[in-house]
Motif scaffolding. Structure first.
Motif, mmCIF file in Angstrom:
data_model
loop_
_atom_site.group_PDB
_atom_site.id
_atom_site.type_symbol
_atom_site.label_atom_id
_atom_site.label_comp_id
_atom_site.label_asym_id
_atom_site.label_seq_id
_atom_site.Cartn_x
_atom_site.Cartn_y
_atom_site.Cartn_z
ATOM 1 N N PRO A 38 0.773 -1.360 -0.013
ATOM 2 C CA PRO A 38 0.037 -0.045 0.019
ATOM 3 C C PRO A 38 0.744 1.294 0.113
ATOM 4 N N ALA A 39 1.628 1.369 0.690
ATOM 5 C CA ALA A 39 2.688 2.494 0.686
ATOM 6 C C ALA A 39 4.012 2.290 1.479
ATOM 7 N N SER A 70 4.911 0.122 -5.306
ATOM 8 C CA SER A 70 3.745 1.102 -4.673
ATOM 9 C C SER A 70 3.651 2.069 -5.402
ATOM 10 N N ASP A 72 4.304 5.218 -4.543
ATOM 11 C CA ASP A 72 5.346 6.130 -4.049
ATOM 12 C C ASP A 72 6.162 6.465 -4.843
ATOM 13 N N LYS A 102 0.337 5.662 -11.101
ATOM 14 C CA LYS A 102 -0.552 4.283 -11.095
ATOM 15 C C LYS A 102 -0.646 3.562 -12.342
ATOM 16 N N HIS A 119 -4.407 4.040 -2.678
ATOM 17 C CA HIS A 119 -3.096 3.299 -2.876
ATOM 18 C C HIS A 119 -3.354 1.753 -3.222
#
Length: 213
Positions: A38-39, A70, A72, A102, A119
């Motif tokens: 997720p992060a 991810s 980020d 994404k 996320h």
């Protein structure tokens, strides 16, 4: 997009903590475990990526490459790696894809808006050397993945790709296996399974793992 078993894993180009890659070229003739978290700078993910790093020798024995993702950016990935290595007592030895736009996450169906609209979810894909998807799995965000299970699946896939067997529930490397129903001729059974087998039911025949002494 939802990837299904047997589909070709989509190719992509991306920046990672180990440089720019073309995914299919990077994978080469290896098996791949591709997983999203997720992060960065989150607790469960920190333990997961540390665990993957510690499994490097086990993955290498099985011709497996690992790669994480991810949404980020690259700077966050590099900063977080320092925390992973400090807290998990290991060295991160695999690439982490930076995917702030994404694109890759959407290509692989790693975005589940009803679970988290911003996320990636905790997804994992096992991809074989022919770039075919062999396993897909998605965990809840608060539940860390069991990488022992992913190693077990790799063992099962590599075994069943090379021998006409299947693996029973809770199978581990070295356990007895199941002869596939398509083999019926006594001569083929004798040739393929010289250690013998026992018939539980006509459709359920158990034999020692064929690639073990």
């Amino acid at each position: 997009m939802t990837l299904q078993l047997g589909e070709t894993a989509p190719n992509f180009q991306a920046s990672t903590t180990e440089g720019d890659i073309d995914f299919h070229q990077w994978a080469g003739n290896s098996w791949v475990i591709f997983f999203s978290h997720p992060a960065d700078y989150t607790p469960v993910c920190t333990t997961e990526l540390g665990t993957v790093a510690k499994y490097a020798d086990e993955f290498a024995k099985r011709n497996v490459k690992t790669i994480a993702l991810s949404v980020d950016d690259l700077a966050d990935h590099h900063g977080w790696i320092k925390d992973i290595e400090e807290t998990q007592n290991t060295e991160v030895n695999f690439p982490i894809v930076a995917d702030p736009d994404k694109k890759v996450a959407n290509l692989y169906g790693m975005m589940h808006p009803k679970a988290d609209s911003t996320h990636t979810v905790r997804s994992v894909y096992i991809i074989d050397p022919d770039k075919k998807v062999r396993l897909t799995m998605t965990y809840p965000s608060a539940t860390g993945r069991n990488f022992k299970e992913l190693v077990r699946v790799i063992d099962a896939l590599q075994l069943t790709d090379n021998y006409k067997v299947a693996t029973p529930a809770n199978w581990n490397d070295g356990d007895d296996v199941i002869i596939v129903p398509s083999i019926q001729e006594d001569s083929e059974l004798a040739e393929r399974f010289p250690k013998g087998y026992r018939v539980v039911k006509p459709y359920l025949r158990i034999t020692p793992q064929p690639n073990r002494d």
